[in-house]
Enzyme design. Structure first.
Site, PDB file in Angstrom:
ATOM      1  CG  ASP A 122      -1.600   1.090   1.124  1.00 12.31           C
ATOM      2  OD1 ASP A 122      -2.114   1.698   0.629  1.00 12.31           O
ATOM      3  OD2 ASP A 122      -2.484   1.042   2.693  1.00 12.31           O
ATOM      4  CD  GLU A 168      -6.284   0.198  -1.867  1.00 13.16           C
ATOM      5  OE1 GLU A 168      -6.507  -0.313  -0.687  1.00 13.16           O
ATOM      6  OE2 GLU A 168      -6.597   1.441  -1.922  1.00 13.16           O
ATOM      7  CG  ASP A 181      -1.119   2.336   6.127  1.00 12.38           C
ATOM      8  OD1 ASP A 181      -1.044   3.461   5.255  1.00 12.38           O
ATOM      9  OD2 ASP A 181      -0.782   3.555   7.492  1.00 12.38           O
TER      10      ASP A 181
END
Lengths: 170, 170
Positions: free
Chosen positions: B12, B72, B145
């Site tokens: 991330d 992502e 995260d």
């Protein structure tokens, strides 16, 4: 300008076209070492295209060994998706430089245009014309992305000449 | 899930905090190898911060040797400036993986949340709770995260299990 010859690379990053321009600054003159574009094939996966940008730039940095990489300040962009893509190309360029201990400085587009043409709002063709003149090139530097990259490198050379803190090391 | 053990890293990316989570998938189970965050000191120049993200991630990839990196999909962001910064961190992560021949796959946030919790709109705490359960962790994975990164890695593992093309190699 510095007493010792100094090599500067200007880079105009993009996912489709990354322009570069490499100059050498000696006493009172600037001359060109190389300029052109990295154009990863559009049919490749986007991650492979970033890898091509990285590898090609790494190759240029290893051949010419610039001390400084000049890049444009990014203020605005069409939309968030294109800003992310531009950011990715920019991140790739920055890491290639920083891994070699090359300082990264940024200049606003207005500042780079003013440095080469005296006009911060010069047209693309005016910038190409002034870059051609300043570097004694036989023809207009093409494409625009390469001319913009050369303008960034010249902007950094001029900024040092006048000992002005026009560029910001980022 | 694959017959042979497979190592997957979820990442991330962010300029301030880059979460990572590394799992190993064996026959019917997933277990964690490592998770945490890369937090480059905020007082450093932004280019040095990207270099720290690159070097730290490179270290993790060289130790754990994942076959796949899951990231992502970036749809939206607060504004263009933060989108460029996010893009830069993302570009750094992609190049670190691609230079090692590691495939990069992306999943939408909704898809990753649904894969671990059954709900594409699960809260951060729900995602953390499900990641804890699926990986038999003693406590909630912190910070968010890192939990998000583990969720991405789990999402890729589940996607393979059901032979669904949920992720897109980018």
């Amino acid at each position: 300008m510095p007493d010792n010859p100094e090599i500067i690379i200007g880079v105009d990053p993009g996912t489709n076209v990354t322009g570069y321009g490499i100059i050498i600054v000696e006493s009172s003159s600037c001359s060109v070492l190389d300029f052109g574009c990295i154009r990863p094939p559009a049919h490749l996966k986007i991650t492979d295209r970033y890898l091509i940008i990285y590898n090609s730039l790494e190759h240029l940095l290893d051949i010419h060994k610039p001390r400084v990489l000049a890049i444009e300040t990014q203020f605005v962009h069409k939309n968030v998706q294109s800003a992310i893509k531009l950011g990715m190309a920019r991140g790739v360029v920055i890491v290639a430089a920083k891994r070699r201990g090359i300082a990264v400085v940024e200049y606003s587009p207005t500042r780079a245009k003013r440095a080469v043409s005296g006009n911060g709002h010069a047209s693309k063709i005016q910038v190409q014309g002034m870059v051609q003149k300043l570097l004694n090139l036989e023809s207009l530097p093409e494409p625009e992305d390469a001319a913009d990259a050369l303008a960034l490198a010249l902007c950094h050379a001029h900024s040092q000449r006048f000992s002005q803190s026009l560029g910001v090391e980022i």
